[in-house]
Design an enzyme around this catalytic site. Structure first.
Site, PDB file in Angstrom:
ATOM      1  N   SER A 183       1.098  -9.921  -0.246  1.00  0.00           N
ATOM      2  CA  SER A 183       0.805  -8.487  -0.235  1.00  0.00           C
ATOM      3  C   SER A 183       1.161  -7.752   1.048  1.00  0.00           C
ATOM      4  O   SER A 183       1.397  -6.542   1.026  1.00  0.00           O
ATOM      5  CB  SER A 183      -0.671  -8.260  -0.550  1.00  0.00           C
ATOM      6  OG  SER A 183      -1.488  -8.950   0.383  1.00  0.00           O
ATOM      7  N   LYS A 226       0.800  -1.228   0.000  1.00  0.00           N
ATOM      8  CA  LYS A 226       0.000   0.000   0.000  1.00  0.00           C
ATOM      9  C   LYS A 226       0.836   1.284   0.000  1.00  0.00           C
ATOM     10  O   LYS A 226       0.355   2.342  -0.416  1.00  0.00           O
ATOM     11  CB  LYS A 226      -0.943   0.002   1.205  1.00  0.00           C
ATOM     12  CG  LYS A 226      -2.101  -0.970   1.101  1.00  0.00           C
ATOM     13  CD  LYS A 226      -3.160  -0.467   0.128  1.00  0.00           C
ATOM     14  CE  LYS A 226      -4.438  -1.273   0.231  1.00  0.00           C
ATOM     15  NZ  LYS A 226      -5.501  -0.729  -0.639  1.00  0.00           N
TER      16      LYS A 226
END
Length: 331
Positions: free
Chosen positions: A310, A57
């Protein structure tokens, strides 16, 4: 329906790649002999859990903040997040020297809340789910005029996440399948554009939790719909309603989205910890869970495959519960 060119171009991803150079880490791609043996494919892991703030992110948040005007920066920024976007915005804001405020659901893992505050952001806990926090965030923006940073449905954010695809191609140009976790759709939209622009034949496979899979439900329905059965340990991807922009990109360029159970997620977390020495959160285990489940074998067997890990922002309590569950079980 908008075309891909109108939504997100490879040029925008390349520009994001330049913006992030020297700021974001180029995370490693490592071959997993365990997953290779288990699946029949040649499997690699893209370790975004080693990115700044512990997840991918940071890429999208930094790229978006870098594009803001002086007036937008002066207002300060605000975001809603289950945790990883929060930390990405918090650190990016700190590096840019601007104020940030993050609205997080009350269910957000304590590790993510604490880390966000430590990066210097004001944290407001509101609502039981991400979508509840998003609604509350909208009310604040309407009152204060702060600059809202969407966690996924934004071209600059998608472009930042798409730099993962560029890095995969830099290290493994002949990759045939890339398995990507899906929440609101930012990472898979960006990665799909990056990969398909290089080689349209690369398979891009999305993975969501059975309990919450707004994007898959929307793709299946042919329109944006909501989906929520129960909470999921993949809290970072627990998005009931996908983005409009991301939905359109996914609809056009992602080969398939599959779902995995909570049991499959827990097994993947355990295997990554025990066999790969990789610490992940639930969302970070989605790609591995898909690979181990056998549900995407036709995209994996005999192929060169990358699974995107992720994020690794997981509470120690969660790790402890996973370990206790499998205690005494021969891995």
């Amino acid at each position: 329906m908008e075309t891909l060119k109108q939504i997100l171009s490879i040029q925008e991803i390349k520009e994001a790649h330049k913006t992030l150079k020297g700021m974001a880490r180029k995370t490693p791609i490592v071959k997993s002999f365990y997953l290779t043996a288990k699946t029949g494919g040649e499997v690699y892991m893209k370790l975004e859990n080693m990115q700044l703030t512990g997840s991918f992110k940071f890429r999208g948040a930094f790229n978006k903040i870098s594009s803001l005007s002086e007036s937008e920066r002066a207002k300060g920024v605000i975001a809603c997040s289950a945790g990883n976007h929060a930390q990405g915005v918090a650190l990016s804001s700190k590096l840019a020297g601007i104020k940030s405020k993050i609205v997080m659901p009350e269910s957000a893992p304590k590790a993510k809340v604490d880390a966000t505050r430590e990066y210097g952001s004001e944290v407001i806990l509101a609502g039981a789910t991400f979508d509840d926090a998003k609604e509350f965030c909208g009310k604040i923006v309407a009152e204060t005029g702060e600059t809202f940073l969407h966690p996924y449905d934004d071209v600059k954010v998608m472009a930042g996440q798409g730099t993962i695809g560029i890095e995969i191609l830099e290290d493994l140009w002949d990759v045939e399948t890339v398995v990507v976790p899906v929440g609101g759709g930012g990472i898979i939209a960006g990665v799909a554009v990056a990969l398909k622009s290089f080689n349209p034949n690369i398979n891009v496979i999305g993975v969501q939790a059975e309990n919450v899979h707004g994007m898959k439900a929307s793709i299946d329905a042919g329109k944006i719909v909501s989906h929520f059965i129960a909470p999921t340990m993949a809290d970072g991807c627990a998005v009931k309603v996908p983005g409009t922009l991301t939905y359109n990109v996914v609809q056009q360029y992602v080969n398939e989205i599959i779902t995995v159970t909570e049991a499959e997620l827990e097994l993947a977390m355990k295997d990554l910890l025990q066999r790969a020495k990789v610490v992940v959160e639930g969302a970070g285990a989605l790609a591995t869970a898909a690979l181990l489940s056998g549900k995407i074998d036709k995209y994996v067997n005999g192929k060169k495959v990358v699974g995107i890990v992720s994020g690794g922002n997981v509470d120690l309590q969660r790790i402890s519960s996973v370990c206790e569950h499998f205690f005494g079980v021969d891995a």
